[in-house]
Structures are given as structure tokens and as C-alpha cells.
Design an enzyme around this catalytic site. Structure first.
Site, mmCIF file in Angstrom:
data_model
loop_
_atom_site.group_PDB
_atom_site.id
_atom_site.type_symbol
_atom_site.label_atom_id
_atom_site.label_comp_id
_atom_site.label_asym_id
_atom_site.label_seq_id
_atom_site.Cartn_x
_atom_site.Cartn_y
_atom_site.Cartn_z
ATOM 1 N N GLU A 45 0.836 -1.208 0.000
ATOM 2 C CA GLU A 45 0.000 0.000 0.000
ATOM 3 C C GLU A 45 0.874 1.263 0.000
ATOM 4 O OE1 GLU A 45 -1.845 0.749 3.824
ATOM 5 O OE2 GLU A 45 -3.526 1.813 2.916
ATOM 6 N N LYS A 119 -9.589 2.077 -1.953
ATOM 7 C CA LYS A 119 -9.750 1.548 -0.592
ATOM 8 C C LYS A 119 -11.053 2.063 0.021
ATOM 9 C CE LYS A 119 -7.035 1.471 3.751
ATOM 10 N NZ LYS A 119 -5.806 2.029 4.374
ATOM 11 N N CYS A 154 -5.180 -3.025 3.254
ATOM 12 C CA CYS A 154 -4.766 -2.771 4.634
ATOM 13 C C CYS A 154 -5.918 -2.769 5.639
ATOM 14 C CB CYS A 154 -3.947 -1.472 4.675
ATOM 15 S SG CYS A 154 -2.854 -1.399 6.121
HETATM 16 N N1 LIG Z 1 -2.709 1.809 6.455
HETATM 17 C C1 LIG Z 1 -3.633 1.239 7.188
HETATM 18 O O1 LIG Z 1 -4.737 1.001 6.733
HETATM 19 C C2 LIG Z 1 -3.246 0.894 8.588
HETATM 20 C C3 LIG Z 1 -4.251 0.004 9.284
HETATM 21 C C4 LIG Z 1 -3.881 -0.250 10.694
HETATM 22 O O2 LIG Z 1 -2.884 0.228 11.191
HETATM 23 C C5 LIG Z 1 -4.755 -1.105 11.509
HETATM 24 O O3 LIG Z 1 -5.823 -1.508 11.042
HETATM 25 O O4 LIG Z 1 -4.381 -1.388 12.663
#
Ligand SMILES: NC(=O)CCC(=O)C(=O)O
Length: 271
Positions: A45, A119, A154
Site C-alpha cells: 500500500e 480503498k 490494509c
Molecule cells: N494503512 C492502514 O490502513 C493501517 C491500518 C492499521 O494500522 C490497523 O488496522 O491497525
């Protein structure tokens, strides 16, 4: 893709603020080119800018179709002859004054942009991505020659209903680029495995290494099979992770242990 098996490579690239996005693009493109012979290559990502480098999002925003990342990755996919999930970029749409999105790019082996995924679940609660970016509103799958990919990014990992949507849309390989912080590594490992087990699907989860915006990254990219077995797992540093997937295992796991048949949908609430 070459045969019944899918040779997958995850490029767990280090995101270091001392390296410019342009230099990292060149490095990533060389890494992709070195994967000729693979079927599917995956990047993490927001690797050009850093998933937590919110102060740089606007500056590094680009067009999804022909921005600097898309151009570099399209050429690298074509040169290597691979399907390339190029991770995600900060997309601005419409250009140059529109909203920001966290947008994944999937290239075909001829370098054509096959599909994009914005996303859906934005991370940060009242800060960072959650306030700077708009969320996507479409579930996205991509039919490759031997498997249907389901795309997520993510923080999406925490929302099993999205993965059920991908399952219902036919996905057998779930691809999850990430920039997951080291402090929640335990969540990452459990969530990646859970999404594989509950959907009886492969999960290719590709994170970043390094520290950006002061947030040490977990690394630990993972390839998990439809039974939940971890086929490959990276350490915390930059790493090229490979695994061979058998798309027939998705079908056989679902028929030999048919839990998905037992789903009970649309129950009314008790009042
Ligand atoms: N970049 C992200 O989406 C980080 C997600 C995260 O840190 C978490 O779900 O815990």
C-alpha cells in the site's frame, strides 16, 4: 498465466523517507523486472509516499491511469510479462483539483491497466487518511486466466463483510497490499489468516518494511492458503517473498469442508 499453478511474488519494499518517491519507483520497477517468470507480482500500500506520511499525500498525489507510478509499473509489468498488482497510490480525481483516494492498480502482462480499486475503509479515525481521502464505493474483483482476484487494502482487513462481498463476487485469491504498523503485528497475522480460513481463499498480504512518518512498519508479508496454512511469511526487513498457489485447492477446500454452504443470511433482528 503459465499453467495450473500460480507463481506469486510479494515485494515487501522498504519505505524510507530519505529515499525520494522517484528513486523508490525506479527501485520497485527494477525489482518487478527481476520477477520475470512469475505469474503475479504484488507491491504494498502507498509505497511511493508511505501509508502514514499523511503530510505528503497531497504533494505526491497522481493520476491513477498515467501518473508516474502507473507509467513506471506499466512498463515494468510489460517487460517482466507478469500480472502486477502495483500496490496503491495517492490518486487525485478529477485531476488536478479533485478528491484524494487510496487507489490500487492492477496491470496485465502487456502493461495495460486492467483494473483499479479505491480503498473503502479509511484508517486514522479523525486524522490522516480518514480525513484527507475519500473512500471507495465499489467491490472490485479481476478475472485472471486461472483465478479471480479480490482486491482489498490494509485496514479493509478488519471488515470481514467486504471479504464476503469479494467471495460472493467469485474471488479465490484475496490480494491485500498494506502499510501495517509493527505495534499491531499480532492483529495483522490473525486477521490475514482469518480472512483466508473464513472465505476458504488464498490471501496474499504484502506490507512495507522501514519506518515512515515515525511509524515502524511490521513487514511480515504473508501468503496463506484456503485451509489457513501460512505458505510463506517475510521478516521485518525488505524482502522478496515467493509462493506457488494451486487455484484448484480453493475449489477442493470449499467442497471437502463445505462451511460456506452453511451460511445463514438475512436473519431478522429480535425486537
Ligand atoms: N494503512 C492502514 O490502513 C493501517 C491500518 C492499521 O494500522 C490497523 O488496522 O491497525
Amino acid at each position: 498465466m503459465g499453467g495450473v499453478q500460480v507463481r506469486a511474488t510479494l515485494l515487501q519494499i522498504e519505505v524510507d523517507p530519505a529515499e525520494t518517491a522517484a528513486d523508490r519507483r525506479r527501485r520497485a520497477a527494477a525489482l518487478v523486472r527481476a520477477q520475470a517468470g512469475a505469474d503475479l507480482v504484488v507491491l504494498p500500500e502507498l509505497w511511493p509516499v508511505g501509508a502514514f506520511a499523511a503530510d505528503d499525500f497531497a504533494k505526491e498525489a497522481e493520476r491513477a491511469g498515467d501518473g508516474p507510478t502507473a507509467e513506471a509499473m506499466s512498463a515494468a509489468a510489460r517487460d517482466a510479462g507478469v500480472w502486477l498488482h502495483a500496490g496503491s497510490v495517492v490518486e487525485r480525481d478529477p485531476w488536478p483539483d479533485g478528491q484524494l483516494y487510496n487507489t490500487s492498480l492492477l496491470f496485465a502482462p502487456d502493461g495495460a491497466l486492467h483494473t483499479t480499486y479505491r480503498k473503502i475503509h479509511r484508517f486514522g479515525f479523525d486524522r490522516g487518511e480518514a480525513v484527507l481521502m475519500a473512500g471507495g464505493s465499489h467491490i472490485v474483483t479481476a478475472a485472471l486466466p486461472h483465478a479471480v482476484l479480490g482486491l482489498a487494502t490494509c485496514y479493509d482487513l478488519r471488515f470481514p463483510e467486504l471479504f464476503r462481498g469479494l467471495l460472493d463476487a467469485g474471488a479465490g485469491i484475496l490480494v491485500v497490499p498494506a502499510g501495517w504498523p509493527a505495534r499491531r503485528l499480532a492483529h495483522w497475522r490473525v486477521l490475514v489468516q482469518a480472512r483466508a480460513i473464513e472465505n476458504q481463499a488464498y490471501v496474499l498480504a504484502c506490507g512495507t518494511a522501514g519506518t515512515h512518518a515515525g511509524v515502524p512498519q511490521a513487514g511480515h508479508s504473508m501468503v496463506v492458503d484456503p485451509w489457513g496454512t501460512v505458505l510463506a511469511e517475510a521478516g521485518p526487513g525488505e524482502e522478496v517473498l515467493t509462493a506457488t498457489l494451486d487455484p484448484d485447492l480453493v475449489t477442493s477446500t470449499r467442497s471437502d469442508f463445505p462451511v460456506l454452504r452453511d451460511r445463514v443470511l438475512g436473519l431478522p433482528p429480535v425486537s
